[in-house]
Motif scaffolding. Structure first.
Motif, mmCIF file in Angstrom:
data_model
loop_
_atom_site.group_PDB
_atom_site.id
_atom_site.type_symbol
_atom_site.label_atom_id
_atom_site.label_comp_id
_atom_site.label_asym_id
_atom_site.label_seq_id
_atom_site.Cartn_x
_atom_site.Cartn_y
_atom_site.Cartn_z
ATOM 1 N N LEU A 78 0.798 -1.219 0.000
ATOM 2 C CA LEU A 78 0.000 0.000 0.000
ATOM 3 C C LEU A 78 0.838 1.280 0.000
ATOM 4 O O LEU A 78 0.295 2.385 -0.068
ATOM 5 N N GLY A 79 2.148 1.146 0.038
ATOM 6 C CA GLY A 79 3.008 2.322 0.163
ATOM 7 C C GLY A 79 2.813 3.340 -0.944
ATOM 8 O O GLY A 79 2.750 4.556 -0.684
ATOM 9 N N ALA A 80 2.711 2.877 -2.200
ATOM 10 C CA ALA A 80 2.561 3.808 -3.323
ATOM 11 C C ALA A 80 1.243 4.563 -3.245
ATOM 12 O O ALA A 80 1.175 5.751 -3.587
ATOM 13 N N THR A 81 0.200 3.902 -2.768
ATOM 14 C CA THR A 81 -1.098 4.573 -2.604
ATOM 15 C C THR A 81 -0.992 5.666 -1.546
ATOM 16 O O THR A 81 -1.474 6.794 -1.742
ATOM 17 N N LYS A 82 -0.345 5.366 -0.451
ATOM 18 C CA LYS A 82 -0.236 6.340 0.632
ATOM 19 C C LYS A 82 0.589 7.559 0.213
ATOM 20 O O LYS A 82 0.420 8.649 0.771
ATOM 21 N N GLU A 171 -8.506 7.576 -20.353
ATOM 22 C CA GLU A 171 -7.078 7.625 -20.639
ATOM 23 C C GLU A 171 -6.281 7.671 -19.335
ATOM 24 O O GLU A 171 -6.636 8.387 -18.401
ATOM 25 N N MET A 172 -5.192 6.921 -19.297
ATOM 26 C CA MET A 172 -4.383 6.813 -18.091
ATOM 27 C C MET A 172 -3.686 8.132 -17.755
ATOM 28 O O MET A 172 -3.004 8.709 -18.595
ATOM 29 N N PRO A 173 -3.819 8.623 -16.514
ATOM 30 C CA PRO A 173 -3.084 9.828 -16.085
ATOM 31 C C PRO A 173 -1.592 9.538 -15.974
ATOM 32 O O PRO A 173 -1.167 8.407 -15.734
ATOM 33 N N ASP A 174 -0.789 10.573 -16.111
ATOM 34 C CA ASP A 174 0.662 10.397 -16.071
ATOM 35 C C ASP A 174 1.141 9.867 -14.724
ATOM 36 O O ASP A 174 2.110 9.099 -14.659
ATOM 37 N N TRP A 175 0.488 10.253 -13.638
ATOM 38 C CA TRP A 175 0.953 9.806 -12.326
ATOM 39 C C TRP A 175 0.802 8.290 -12.160
ATOM 40 O O TRP A 175 1.580 7.652 -11.437
ATOM 41 N N VAL A 176 -0.163 7.707 -12.855
ATOM 42 C CA VAL A 176 -0.347 6.258 -12.793
ATOM 43 C C VAL A 176 0.799 5.555 -13.524
ATOM 44 O O VAL A 176 1.333 4.545 -13.054
ATOM 45 N N LYS A 177 1.185 6.109 -14.682
ATOM 46 C CA LYS A 177 2.289 5.520 -15.445
ATOM 47 C C LYS A 177 3.547 5.421 -14.586
ATOM 48 O O LYS A 177 4.271 4.426 -14.614
ATOM 49 N N ALA A 428 -10.005 7.848 -7.801
ATOM 50 C CA ALA A 428 -10.169 6.635 -7.003
ATOM 51 C C ALA A 428 -10.045 5.391 -7.876
ATOM 52 O O ALA A 428 -9.366 4.419 -7.521
ATOM 53 N N ALA A 429 -10.706 5.414 -9.027
ATOM 54 C CA ALA A 429 -10.667 4.256 -9.922
ATOM 55 C C ALA A 429 -9.245 3.989 -10.405
ATOM 56 O O ALA A 429 -8.778 2.837 -10.425
ATOM 57 N N TRP A 430 -8.540 5.040 -10.782
ATOM 58 C CA TRP A 430 -7.175 4.865 -11.271
ATOM 59 C C TRP A 430 -6.221 4.473 -10.146
ATOM 60 O O TRP A 430 -5.269 3.726 -10.348
ATOM 61 N N SER A 431 -6.472 4.957 -8.936
ATOM 62 C CA SER A 431 -5.642 4.568 -7.796
ATOM 63 C C SER A 431 -5.783 3.080 -7.518
ATOM 64 O O SER A 431 -4.791 2.388 -7.258
ATOM 65 N N ALA A 432 -7.008 2.579 -7.599
ATOM 66 C CA ALA A 432 -7.232 1.143 -7.386
ATOM 67 C C ALA A 432 -6.552 0.327 -8.480
ATOM 68 O O ALA A 432 -5.910 -0.702 -8.206
ATOM 69 N N ALA A 433 -6.663 0.789 -9.734
ATOM 70 C CA ALA A 433 -6.035 0.084 -10.848
ATOM 71 C C ALA A 433 -4.514 0.051 -10.681
ATOM 72 O O ALA A 433 -3.860 -0.976 -10.919
ATOM 73 N N ALA A 434 -3.950 1.182 -10.243
ATOM 74 C CA ALA A 434 -2.503 1.257 -10.049
ATOM 75 C C ALA A 434 -2.052 0.344 -8.911
ATOM 76 O O ALA A 434 -0.979 -0.264 -8.982
ATOM 77 N N HIS A 435 -2.859 0.242 -7.873
ATOM 78 C CA HIS A 435 -2.534 -0.648 -6.757
ATOM 79 C C HIS A 435 -2.490 -2.102 -7.245
ATOM 80 O O HIS A 435 -1.549 -2.842 -6.923
#
Length: 554
Positions: A78-82, A171-177, A428-435
């Motif tokens: 969970l570190g990257a999410t936090k 479209e994927m945000p840059d922070w997710v990449k 929220a949706a992209w944060s979950a996908a990135a996790h």
């Protein structure tokens, strides 16, 4: 391992049995191949405490992972999410996730992985679980009617033409990449895979290629070797390297026993599986149909004329028909779940083609009895390959033709465009996908039963797997079969064109009748070709040609 390494190893004195079983020491392999083994032989990275701790949950050989383990892994990652989300930032957000429930994996794991994420962020998920056989129809209905009732979806790249090409995805945000470290993906899963019209949509969570799984005890048994020789075979008893050899071995093993138990050869999956079963015929066909001088193998690139009824595909269909009488009783009703999980893991059959799930499941699935007697290679080759341009069979000067089937291009997590109007919900949706697509979490998924196989360069660090409890020879053989498939210059790469699963589903319906004896191989293949031609006209031939060429890079 790249093409040509096998020949180098043989010239250095290694046998194919040594290579495939991983019996040759890594030092010997390195000496024979120079730097050819790449990531598989490099020194271990500096110890990564988090990754090492993850791989001890629960530990290889300590039982199949449970929901408590899934939740623990999710919390540890969970570190990257936090770092990008404040605690409670998504309070009140409700999201819907549509994905697969196959062998109690996929969505079942995602629930556990996201438990700590939900607790920390405040968002909540509602789940739409689909059986593999129902997945394609459910998604195609949503696409056709525009009734997308999910915010996040687990989906394969073949559907990108239907979903991303029609503007249904976010479209994927840059922070997710940055969070998911996209540069770590193996080469064949990098763009254009996951993109459409130059925009990135996919968080990759899997890398798909069919490899060849076989019983090392069967092919090392002296009794069977003696019987093989007594039957008049002049070649040594051993692991088949071509489909012609697979056929011969399968017919030979009918009625044979090993340690008092019936022993069978290859396990076909004739029963339809919502379009996904077509991949298993494809894995029998690619060595026959994918010529090294031609990037196309499913359709003609200039006309979209199907190749499914050419001599290569007809031979593959006939192979299944000819082999079924030598396979276990009622094999006609076996789908891929049956062949991989109910048969091979349970000790029935000596050869099966599957995605990389078998490699992790034989060691960590409680139902497996073959963990110590399984070996791996790329798909078998063929003594000859059909040349669609000349209409003739070619025998290559380099030897048998090999063409790994990179089937489905892996699962990914996609966010739907319907969240774009609500910034809080979108983040929220992209944060979950990135996790779910995180680098460290992905290593755990590759090492344990999850529905996903290695797909990042960082997954091929053998010392990490050995530290988790995997035998070095075993994991070297397994990862080598994956890397060789991904990197093979004649790999059969799946086209990302609209309607691809409509083509596959139509083929499955006709193949069921063909395998049941209601149609001859050529008749069935001709019927599939006619159905595909009709579908291409419905979808728009000129556009399909354009997209098919783009997917092939021609």
């Amino acid at each position: 391992m790249r093409v040509g390494l096998y020949e180098k190893l043989v010239r250095a004195g290694a046998t194919r049995r040594d290579i495939l079983k991983g019996a040759a020491s890594m030092a010997a392999l390195s000496a024979a191949s120079g730097a050819g083994l790449g990531a598989l032989t490099r020194p271990a990275f500096a110890a990564d405490d988090l990754r090492a701790q993850l791989l001890q949950v629960p530990g290889v050989g300590k039982g199949q992972p449970t929901d408590a383990d899934f939740q623990k892994v999710g919390e540890m990652c969970l570190g990257a999410t936090k770092a990008s989300v404040k605690q409670g930032e998504f309070a009140g957000v409700e999201l819907t996730f549509m994905g697969l429930n196959n062998q109690n994996l996929h969505n079942v794991l995602y629930r556990g992985f996201l438990k700590a994420w939900e607790d920390y962020t405040g968002a909540k998920f509602t789940w739409i679980d689909l059986a593999q056989a129902d997945y394609s129809a459910r998604l195609q209905q949503s696409i056709a009617t525009g009734t997308v009732d999910f915010d996040v979806i687990e989906m394969g790249a073949p559907f990108e033409g239907d979903v991303c090409g029609k503007g249904l995805a976010s479209e994927m945000p840059d922070w997710v990449k940055k969070q998911i470290d996209m540069d770590d993906l193996v080469a064949y899963l990098k763009p254009p895979v996951g993109t459409w019209d130059g925009k990135q949509y996919r968080v990759t969570v899997d890398g798909d290629a069919h490899n060849f799984n076989y019983r090392t005890d069967v092919f090392a048994d002296k009794g069977l070797a003696d019987e093989w020789k007594a039957a008049g075979n002049t070649t040594p008893w051993g692991v088949p390297t071509t489909w012609q050899q697979v056929q011969a071995v399968t017919k030979f093993l009918k009625g044979k026993k090993l340690n008092g138990q019936d022993v069978y050869g290859y396990l076909d999956a004739p029963k339809g599986w919502g379009g996904f079963g077509f991949y298993f015929l494809g894995s029998r066909a690619t060595a026959y149909a994918k010529h090294p001088d031609d990037k196309a193998w499913l359709f003609d690139a200039d006309t979209m004329k199907p190749r499914i009824n050419n001599p290569a595909w007809v031979r593959a269909i006939q192979d299944v028909i000819d082999a079924l009488p030598s396979e276990p009783p009622d094999q006609i009703n076996a789908d891929p779940n049956t062949t991989g999980f109910q048969q091979f893991l349970a000790g029935t059959g000596s050869m099966v083609t599957w995605w990389g799930d078998i490699g992790s499941n034989v060691k960590t699935n409680d139902s497996s009895v073959v963990g110590d007697v399984t070996g791996f290679s790329i798909l078998p080759g063929s003594d000859d390959v059909y040349n669609s341009k000349t209409g003739k069979w070619d025998t290559l000067a380099s030897g048998p033709n090999f063409s790994p089937n990179c089937a489905y291009l892996g699962w990914g997590v996609y966010v739907m465009a319907r969240v774009d109007s609500d910034e809080k919900k979108k983040k929220a949706a992209w944060s979950a996908a990135a996790h779910l697509g995180g680098k460290d979490l992905s290593l755990w998924c590759a090492a344990y039963p999850s529905g996903f196989q290695p797909y990042r360069n960082s997954h091929f660090n053998i010392p990490e797997w050995v530290a988790a409890g995997y035998d070095e020879a075993f994991i070297t053989s397994y990862l080598k079969s994956e890397a060789d498939s991904y990197n093979h210059p004649n790999a059969a790469i799946e086209p990302r064109i609209p309607g691809i699963f409509q083509y596959y589903s139509a083929a499955e319906d006709i193949l069921a009748n063909t395998f049941a004896g209601k149609m001859k191989a050529q008749e069935g293949a001709d019927a599939i070709a006619a159905a595909w031609e009709k579908l291409t006209d419905q979808l728009g031939r000129e556009n399909q040609i354009k997209l098919y060429k783009a997917s092939l890079g021609v």
